[in-house]
Scaffold this active site. Structure first.
Site, PDB file in Angstrom:
ATOM      1  N   ASN A  28       0.863  -1.201   0.000  1.00 27.47           N
ATOM      2  CA  ASN A  28       0.000   0.000   0.000  1.00 27.47           C
ATOM      3  C   ASN A  28       0.895   1.245   0.000  1.00 27.47           C
ATOM      4  OD1 ASN A  28      -2.262   1.904   1.852  1.00 27.47           O
ATOM      5  ND2 ASN A  28      -2.752   0.992  -0.103  1.00 27.47           N
ATOM      6  N   GLY A  32       6.089   8.283   0.760  1.00 30.50           N
ATOM      7  CA  GLY A  32       7.125   8.012   1.770  1.00 30.50           C
ATOM      8  C   GLY A  32       7.933   6.786   1.404  1.00 30.50           C
ATOM      9  N   HIS A  33       7.241   5.714   0.988  1.00 28.74           N
ATOM     10  CA  HIS A  33       7.956   4.497   0.576  1.00 28.74           C
ATOM     11  C   HIS A  33       8.797   4.766  -0.679  1.00 28.74           C
ATOM     12  CE1 HIS A  33       4.338   2.560   2.582  1.00 28.74           C
ATOM     13  NE2 HIS A  33       5.312   1.946   3.182  1.00 28.74           N
TER      14      HIS A  33
END
Ligand code: PAF
Length: 276
Positions: A28, A32-33
């Site tokens: 998901n 940020g990832h």
């Protein structure tokens, strides 16, 4: 980009790689990832991202079943971000037998989020060590939003002499200040409007400390009470040493204020590092 589901295929594919940067995730994915993937790309010729919703780190009444799973969109985003390999093991691939050997993190794992989520960091440390053994990266990257997790994993790497450099990505925020999190998707519209208040409340703690206040217990209690009055269920607001995560010594200069609180069914965490 290759999507690989088994440990054997992953090991075969990685055997020829010499410089691997690894970003463990539960999927998901948000900006940020993807920022962690960008850091990884700058550090190694092969970037591996794992997507695995780890049952071992969820408590009995937590959101394991409802945790958002968006593999197709995640792969589209990872391809665009330049990942080379997405590792997507099943639960039975990761845990073919009951996991009796567990990583017991340092005692700080029982404070802060660990107090509200007993065993959570044991589950995180165990799965991350297993993933490290599978991927064997030289570098691994984690987000600072999970400040306590980052601290515990750095400590694990040091304690177990793992030859892996741990790097940290800054928290990425929505324009209203809310820290990006997969769990933000649980928020109902009115809760979403309220959610950035956690960050604003932490900013006020920072301002008070920078303004000279050292009565951290009182500041924390006031902040928790303020949020509680507005409908939040506060787990903790806590000022800590940014280097030990313990209560700050009187002359401590490198600090972090961390907070965890629930709005309805959604548990949000955030933190701000600051220097005095
Ligand atoms: O931060 C996360 O997404 C998870 O805790 C991690 C590090 C991938 C372990 O499951």
């Amino acid at each position: 980009m290759e999507v690989i589901g088994t440990i054997e295929a992953l090991r075969q594919r990685l055997a020829r790689e010499r410089a691997i940067a690894f970003v463990p995730t539960m999927g998901n994915l948000h900006a940020g990832h993807l920022q962690l993937v960008e850091i990884a790309r700058q550090r190694a010729s092969c970037v591996v991202v794992s997507i695995f919703v780890n049952p071992l780190q969820f408590g009995a009444n937590e959101d394991l079943a409802s945790y958002p799973r968006t593999l197709e969109q995640d792969c589209v985003n990872l391809e665009a971000a330049g990942a080379d390999i997405v590792f997507t093991p099943s639960v039975s691939e990761m845990y073919p037998v009951p996991q009796h050997v567990l990583v017991e993190p340092s005692p700080i794992a029982n404070a802060l989020c660990g107090a509200a989520r007993p065993g959570h960091f044991r589950g995180v440390a165990t799965v991350v060590l297993k993933l490290f053994n599978m991927v064997q990266p030289q570098v691994a990257i984690f987000g600072k939003k999970d400040f306590q997790q980052l601290f515990i994993l750095r400590d694990m790497v040091q304690q177990l002499n793992l030859p892996i450099a741990i790097l940290a990505g800054e928290t990425v925020r929505e324009t209203d200040g809310l820290a990006m999190s997969s769990r933000n998707s649980y928020l109902k519209p009115a809760e979403r409007m309220e959610a950035p208040r956690l960050y604003r409340a932490l900013l006020q703690v920072v301002q008070a400390a920078k303004g000279g206040r050292r009565d951290f217990d009182a500041i924390e209690a006031q902040t928790a009470q303020y949020l509680t009055q507005l409908g939040w269920i506060v787990d903790y607001i806590s000022v800590r040493s940014a280097t030990t995560l313990l209560r700050p010594a009187p002359d401590e200069q490198s600090l972090v204020v961390l907070g965890a609180a629930r709005l309805g069914k959604t548990r949000l965490i955030d933190n701000i590092e600051f220097a005095l």
